[in-house]
Design a protein around this motif. Structure first.
Motif, PDB file in Angstrom:
ATOM      1  N   GLU A   1     -18.357  16.578 -45.589  1.00 13.34           N
ATOM      2  CA  GLU A   1     -18.548  15.575 -46.530  1.00 13.34           C
ATOM      3  C   GLU A   1     -18.390  14.984 -47.058  1.00 13.34           C
ATOM      4  N   LEU A   2     -18.241  13.908 -46.061  1.00 13.86           N
ATOM      5  CA  LEU A   2     -18.131  12.394 -44.900  1.00 13.86           C
ATOM      6  C   LEU A   2     -18.828  11.881 -44.621  1.00 13.86           C
ATOM      7  N   LEU A   3     -19.169  11.187 -44.536  1.00 17.09           N
ATOM      8  CA  LEU A   3     -20.925  10.946 -43.368  1.00 17.09           C
ATOM      9  C   LEU A   3     -19.661   9.565 -42.707  1.00 17.09           C
ATOM     10  N   TRP A   4     -20.060   9.546 -41.046  1.00 19.30           N
ATOM     11  CA  TRP A   4     -19.659   9.214 -39.854  1.00 19.30           C
ATOM     12  C   TRP A   4     -21.175   8.947 -39.240  1.00 19.30           C
ATOM     13  N   TYR A   5     -20.701   6.562 -39.352  1.00 17.11           N
ATOM     14  CA  TYR A   5     -21.376   6.697 -38.297  1.00 17.11           C
ATOM     15  C   TYR A   5     -21.223   6.357 -37.100  1.00 17.11           C
ATOM     16  N   ILE A   6     -22.239   7.925 -36.016  1.00 14.65           N
ATOM     17  CA  ILE A   6     -21.031   7.891 -35.054  1.00 14.65           C
ATOM     18  C   ILE A   6     -21.956   7.016 -33.830  1.00 14.65           C
ATOM     19  N   ASP A   7     -22.562   5.570 -33.629  1.00 16.90           N
ATOM     20  CA  ASP A   7     -22.758   5.231 -32.882  1.00 16.90           C
ATOM     21  C   ASP A   7     -22.227   2.927 -32.825  1.00 16.90           C
ATOM     22  N   TYR A   8     -21.594   2.684 -32.121  1.00 17.44           N
ATOM     23  CA  TYR A   8     -21.453   1.383 -31.956  1.00 17.44           C
ATOM     24  C   TYR A   8     -22.614   0.852 -32.476  1.00 17.44           C
ATOM     25  N   GLU A   9     -24.374   0.506 -32.287  1.00 21.38           N
ATOM     26  CA  GLU A   9     -25.134  -0.139 -32.327  1.00 21.38           C
ATOM     27  C   GLU A   9     -25.408  -0.977 -33.860  1.00 21.38           C
ATOM     28  N   CYS A  10     -25.260  -2.088 -33.037  1.00 16.56           N
ATOM     29  CA  CYS A  10     -25.707  -2.829 -34.707  1.00 16.56           C
ATOM     30  C   CYS A  10     -26.056  -4.158 -33.846  1.00 16.56           C
ATOM     31  N   ASN A  11     -26.725  -4.930 -35.278  1.00 15.12           N
ATOM     32  CA  ASN A  11     -27.637  -5.918 -34.931  1.00 15.12           C
ATOM     33  C   ASN A  11     -27.716  -6.799 -36.532  1.00 15.12           C
ATOM     34  N   ASP A  12     -28.419  -8.021 -36.049  1.00 13.78           N
ATOM     35  CA  ASP A  12     -28.148  -9.072 -37.104  1.00 13.78           C
ATOM     36  C   ASP A  12     -29.137  -8.177 -38.405  1.00 13.78           C
ATOM     37  N   TYR A  13     -29.033  -8.215 -39.592  1.00 15.53           N
ATOM     38  CA  TYR A  13     -29.505  -7.993 -40.511  1.00 15.53           C
ATOM     39  C   TYR A  13     -31.537  -8.056 -40.811  1.00 15.53           C
TER      40      TYR A  13
ATOM     41  N   ILE B   1     -16.276  13.769 -33.124  1.00 19.98           N
ATOM     42  CA  ILE B   1     -16.812  13.804 -35.449  1.00 19.98           C
ATOM     43  C   ILE B   1     -16.714  15.023 -35.401  1.00 19.98           C
ATOM     44  N   GLU B   2     -16.457  16.718 -35.838  1.00 20.06           N
ATOM     45  CA  GLU B   2     -17.307  17.456 -35.680  1.00 20.06           C
ATOM     46  C   GLU B   2     -17.545  17.414 -36.646  1.00 20.06           C
ATOM     47  N   GLY B   3     -19.033  18.729 -37.225  1.00 17.63           N
ATOM     48  CA  GLY B   3     -20.267  18.279 -38.119  1.00 17.63           C
ATOM     49  C   GLY B   3     -21.144  18.408 -37.780  1.00 17.63           C
ATOM     50  N   TYR B   4     -22.447  18.284 -38.425  1.00 21.04           N
ATOM     51  CA  TYR B   4     -23.596  18.046 -38.551  1.00 21.04           C
ATOM     52  C   TYR B   4     -24.003  16.791 -38.314  1.00 21.04           C
ATOM     53  N   THR B   5     -25.143  16.431 -37.818  1.00 17.37           N
ATOM     54  CA  THR B   5     -26.544  14.970 -37.914  1.00 17.37           C
ATOM     55  C   THR B   5     -26.922  15.633 -39.139  1.00 17.37           C
ATOM     56  N   ILE B   6     -27.510  14.532 -39.686  1.00 15.70           N
ATOM     57  CA  ILE B   6     -27.979  13.893 -40.593  1.00 15.70           C
ATOM     58  C   ILE B   6     -29.219  15.032 -40.313  1.00 15.70           C
ATOM     59  N   TYR B   7     -29.684  14.249 -38.451  1.00 19.61           N
ATOM     60  CA  TYR B   7     -31.062  15.409 -38.600  1.00 19.61           C
ATOM     61  C   TYR B   7     -31.639  16.150 -38.443  1.00 19.61           C
ATOM     62  N   GLU B   8     -30.521  16.903 -38.285  1.00 20.92           N
ATOM     63  CA  GLU B   8     -30.281  18.880 -38.263  1.00 20.92           C
ATOM     64  C   GLU B   8     -30.092  18.968 -40.007  1.00 20.92           C
ATOM     65  N   LEU B   9     -29.513  18.259 -40.245  1.00 20.54           N
ATOM     66  CA  LEU B   9     -29.502  18.543 -42.224  1.00 20.54           C
ATOM     67  C   LEU B   9     -30.528  18.506 -43.217  1.00 20.54           C
ATOM     68  N   ALA B  10     -31.617  17.176 -42.468  1.00 20.57           N
ATOM     69  CA  ALA B  10     -32.416  16.518 -43.141  1.00 20.57           C
ATOM     70  C   ALA B  10     -34.013  17.787 -42.362  1.00 20.57           C
ATOM     71  N   LEU B  11     -34.054  18.690 -41.485  1.00 16.14           N
ATOM     72  CA  LEU B  11     -34.774  19.395 -40.613  1.00 16.14           C
ATOM     73  C   LEU B  11     -34.437  21.162 -41.708  1.00 16.14           C
ATOM     74  N   GLU B  12     -32.987  21.105 -42.326  1.00 19.26           N
ATOM     75  CA  GLU B  12     -33.194  22.208 -43.323  1.00 19.26           C
ATOM     76  C   GLU B  12     -33.143  22.021 -44.947  1.00 19.26           C
TER      77      GLU B  12
ATOM     78  N   PHE C   1     -31.221   5.383 -38.118  1.00 19.97           N
ATOM     79  CA  PHE C   1     -31.764   6.396 -37.373  1.00 19.97           C
ATOM     80  C   PHE C   1     -31.267   7.866 -37.868  1.00 19.97           C
ATOM     81  N   PRO C   2     -31.113   9.334 -38.334  1.00 15.00           N
ATOM     82  CA  PRO C   2     -30.220  10.497 -38.464  1.00 15.00           C
ATOM     83  C   PRO C   2     -29.623  11.230 -37.365  1.00 15.00           C
ATOM     84  N   THR C   3     -30.108  11.390 -36.172  1.00 16.89           N
ATOM     85  CA  THR C   3     -28.937  11.538 -34.588  1.00 16.89           C
ATOM     86  C   THR C   3     -27.934  10.663 -35.063  1.00 16.89           C
ATOM     87  N   ASN C   4     -27.708   9.554 -35.332  1.00 16.43           N
ATOM     88  CA  ASN C   4     -26.861   8.428 -35.109  1.00 16.43           C
ATOM     89  C   ASN C   4     -25.377   8.698 -36.401  1.00 16.43           C
TER      90      ASN C   4
END
Length: 178
Positions: free
Chosen positions: A137-149, A89-100, A128-131
């Motif tokens: 303009e669409l948000l993608w969750y690029i990790d697969y980790e999930c846990n019980d709520y 998925i091409e784009g910027y991480t939320i981490y990069e965007l948050a820092l700016e 975490f924003p690196t994920n």
């Protein structure tokens, strides 16, 4: 040029995208197409306990895929070498965007929409924003980790602390900038 194989198919490594608590992610190419290969690692993580990481990745992927949240497709999995081939998925991480200071309200709305799907299913993802990547303009969750709520680790109580230039984000940046 370095290469990495996934089930005997060889990919050219373009660059290391990042290291998480479970593996290294590489941007790779094959026949002019870009992909991501995640190589599971077994380095210690003081705040997280793992079982079989590759089996957990597959199980988590299947669980999250069934929810319909936006995430890259798993294209192949090499159980023996503990490697996963993912859609890039091409784009910027939320981490990069948050820092700016470029996290838009629409991205927060999109993560909250994901939460509205996940919480009733008793699922937390790693907020975490690196994920997260923003692509067209669409948000993608690029990790697969999930846990019980768990309320303590949901977006509102934990993740949001890293989605803007908060003291927590700046502290993380300062610890990890090299």
């Amino acid at each position: 040029m370095e290469t990495i194989k996934v089930n005997e198919k060889e990919f050219k490594i373009i660059k290391l995208l990042g290291k998480g608590k479970g593996g290294y992610s590489y941007l790779v190419s094959y026949d002019k197409e870009k992909y991501v290969v995640k190589q599971i690692h077994h380095e210690p993580c003081e705040y997280y306990q793992f079982g079989n990481k590759i089996e957990a990745e597959l199980s988590d992927y299947n669980k999250l895929y069934s929810t319909g949240i936006r995430m890259p497709k798993m294209l192949d999995i090499d159980m023996k070498n503990e490697r996963i081939l993912k859609e890039f998925i091409e784009g910027y991480t939320i981490y990069e965007l948050a820092l700016e200071d470029k996290v838009r309200p629409s991205y927060i709305k999109q993560i909250k929409n994901m939460c509205e799907i996940l919480y009733p299913l008793n699922i937390n993802i790693d907020y975490f924003p690196t994920n997260f990547i923003v692509s067209n303009e669409l948000l993608w969750y690029i990790d697969y980790e999930c846990n019980d709520y768990m309320e303590e680790w949901n977006f509102e109580n934990w993740g949001i602390k890293y989605w803007s230039k908060t003291p927590e984000l700046i502290e993380y940046y300062n610890k990890n900038k090299n």
